[in-house]
Design an enzyme around this catalytic site. Structure first.
Site, PDB file in Angstrom:
ATOM      1  N   ASP A  63       0.849  -1.197   0.000  1.00 15.35           N
ATOM      2  CA  ASP A  63       0.000   0.000   0.000  1.00 15.35           C
ATOM      3  C   ASP A  63       0.890   1.255   0.000  1.00 15.35           C
ATOM      4  OD1 ASP A  63      -2.412   1.402   0.198  1.00 15.35           O
ATOM      5  OD2 ASP A  63      -2.394   1.368   2.394  1.00 15.35           O
TER       6      ASP A  63
ATOM      7  N   ALA B 156     -11.457   5.033   2.172  1.00  9.13           N
ATOM      8  CA  ALA B 156     -12.874   4.673   2.019  1.00  9.13           C
ATOM      9  C   ALA B 156     -13.514   4.123   3.296  1.00  9.13           C
ATOM     10  CB  ALA B 156     -13.013   3.663   0.879  1.00  9.13           C
TER      11      ALA B 156
ATOM     12  N   ILE C 106      -9.666  -0.022   3.076  1.00 11.88           N
ATOM     13  CA  ILE C 106     -10.200   0.201   4.426  1.00 11.88           C
ATOM     14  C   ILE C 106      -9.121  -0.079   5.468  1.00 11.88           C
ATOM     15  CG2 ILE C 106     -11.895  -0.642   6.119  1.00 11.88           C
ATOM     16  CD1 ILE C 106     -13.723  -1.240   3.647  1.00 11.88           C
TER      17      ILE C 106
HETATM   18  P1  13P Z   1      -8.979   4.850   5.424  1.00 10.73           P
HETATM   19  O1  13P Z   1      -8.119   5.729   6.276  1.00 10.73           O
HETATM   20  O2  13P Z   1     -10.215   5.572   4.995  1.00 10.73           O
HETATM   21  O3  13P Z   1      -9.271   3.537   6.030  1.00 10.73           O
HETATM   22  O4  13P Z   1      -8.159   4.567   4.056  1.00 10.73           O
HETATM   23  C1  13P Z   1      -7.195   3.549   4.001  1.00 10.73           C
HETATM   24  C2  13P Z   1      -6.403   3.574   2.744  1.00 10.73           C
HETATM   25  O5  13P Z   1      -6.703   4.224   1.771  1.00 10.73           O
HETATM   26  C3  13P Z   1      -5.199   2.736   2.721  1.00 10.73           C
HETATM   27  O6  13P Z   1      -4.462   2.923   1.553  1.00 10.73           O
HETATM   28  O1  G3H Z   2      -3.242   4.920   3.523  1.00  8.76           O
HETATM   29  C1  G3H Z   2      -2.603   4.581   4.501  1.00  8.76           C
HETATM   30  C2  G3H Z   2      -3.031   3.446   5.360  1.00  8.76           C
HETATM   31  O2  G3H Z   2      -4.131   3.771   6.149  1.00  8.76           O
HETATM   32  C3  G3H Z   2      -1.864   2.973   6.156  1.00  8.76           C
HETATM   33  O3  G3H Z   2      -1.583   3.805   7.208  1.00  8.76           O
HETATM   34  O4  G3H Z   2       0.836   4.362   6.915  1.00  8.76           O
HETATM   35  O5  G3H Z   2      -0.297   4.595   9.162  1.00  8.76           O
HETATM   36  O6  G3H Z   2       0.167   2.320   8.206  1.00  8.76           O
HETATM   37  P1  G3H Z   2      -0.124   3.762   7.921  1.00  8.76           P
HETATM   38 ZN    ZN Z   3      -4.510   4.938   0.805  1.00  9.24          ZN
END
Ligand code: 13P
Ligand code: G3H
Ligand code: ZN
Length: 318
Positions: free
Chosen positions: A82, A222, A264
């Site tokens: 991510d 989201a 999420i």
């Molecule tokens: P939220 O903070 O809305 O859960 O989004 C998570 C996200 O986009 C992780 O890449």
């Molecule tokens: O978009 C980000 C995710 O919610 C991950 O958050 O970088 O604090 O692990 P984090």
């Molecule tokens: Zn994100």
């Protein structure tokens, strides 16, 4: 079944008018909760790992636990990086994504959304060429979402909707497999100002869907910020005033359009924190982590079941 890429999941989701949940993982309990929920609903699922999660848990542990979840559930599960490269130089961004590709991730995001268009294309193409040579799929981002996470810092004023005029050129020049767009969602638990009406730019999503027929779109930021958990947190010693998320009806609408992946994370944090706070408040003499992490894991599981069944629409699609 080994870990899978998102190709097949997205194809079916696009055609079926539903979306696949991409849930952030940080520890054993969240991995178990999400995959047990997906198993209960017989749904494909994406487990995603942020830079912060890699730092917190050590990627090696997460990889092995995800492998265990695949073995235990037998579900189609994709392991996704991510916001790959966020906060890093282009060279370090490439190396970070490369290390995930090389260690067994089946999907990676390269987040070049903070760069000008041409630089975003150059970095994304470099990553895509490498990932594809190893059979790994790539998500990129155009436009900027507001919100603060460990490695993703965008101030409200710098947030920027995706420009539909740029998407065809971006996708064809980079060769990416999916595209995250900015239509008004944001990261974290404070997505809209209190008293304002939550709004998303479905007109932009619709235009992009027409310009890229059949192409999977991704929605970050989201979480719905379920008020049950916000209340549970606030009633048990927490302080989260004015936490507001994306109405679930809007997520359903997005899933029925070109959006095939819905991210999420905050909702997991809220369910887990609410349950832990409540348990410890009610049992001040308990100190065995298994006692308070069991209801926390169950709360996350029930939340994910609800998302899969009532919001994403991916039940029975494994
Ligand atoms: P939220 O903070 O809305 O859960 O989004 C998570 C996200 O986009 C992780 O890449
Ligand atoms: O978009 C980000 C995710 O919610 C991950 O958050 O970088 O604090 O692990 P984090
Ligand atoms: Zn994100």
């Amino acid at each position: 079944m080994p870990l899978v890429t998102t190709t097949e999941m997205f194809k079916k989701a696009y055609e079926g008018g539903y979306a696949i949940g991409a849930f952030n993982i940080n520890n054993m309990e969240t991995i178990q909760a999400i995959t047990e929920a997906a198993k209960a609903e017989n749904s494909p699922v994406i487990l995603q790992v942020s830079a912060g999660a890699r730092k917190y848990a050590n990627q090696a542990y997460l990889l092995k636990m995800v492998e265990a979840a695949v073995e235990v559930t037998g579900l189609p599960i994709a392991l996704h990086l991510d916001h790959g490269g966020a906060g890093l130089s282009p060279e370090d961004a490439f190396l970070q994504v490369k290390s995930c590709v090389d260690s067994g991730f089946t999907s990676v995001m390269i987040d070049g959304s903070h760069y000008p268009f041409e630089e975003n294309i150059a970095l994304t193409k470099r990553v895509t060429d490498y990932a594809h040579s190893k059979g790994v799929v790539v998500e990129a981002e155009l436009g900027k979402l507001a919100g603060i996470e460990d490695a993703v810092h965008v101030k409200d004023d710098d947030a920027m909707f995706t420009d539909p005029a740029e998407v065809q050129e971006f996708v064809s020049r980079t060769g990416v497999d999916s595209l995250a767009i900015a239509i008004g969602t944001s990261h974290g638990a404070y997505k809209f100002k209190p008293g304002t009406k939550p709004q998303l730019r479905f007109d932009i999503l619709e235009k992009i869907g027409k310009l890229l027929p059949g192409f999977p779109i991704v929605l970050h930021g989201a979480s719905s910020v379920d008020q049950t958990y916000v209340q549970m947190i606030n009633e048990n010693g927490g302080k989260m005033p004015d936490a507001i998320g994306i109405p679930e009806s809007m997520l359903r609408q997005a899933a029925s359009m070109a959006v095939c992946k819905i991210n999420i994370d905050s909702d997991i944090r809220l369910a887990l924190t609410g349950a832990v706070r409540k348990y410890l408040n009610e049992h001040p003499d308990h100190f065995d982590p298994r006692q308070y992490l069991s209801p926390a894991r169950e709360a996350v599981k029930q939340m994910v079941i609800h998302k899969i069944r009532d919001v994403l629409g991916s039940s029975g699609k494994a």
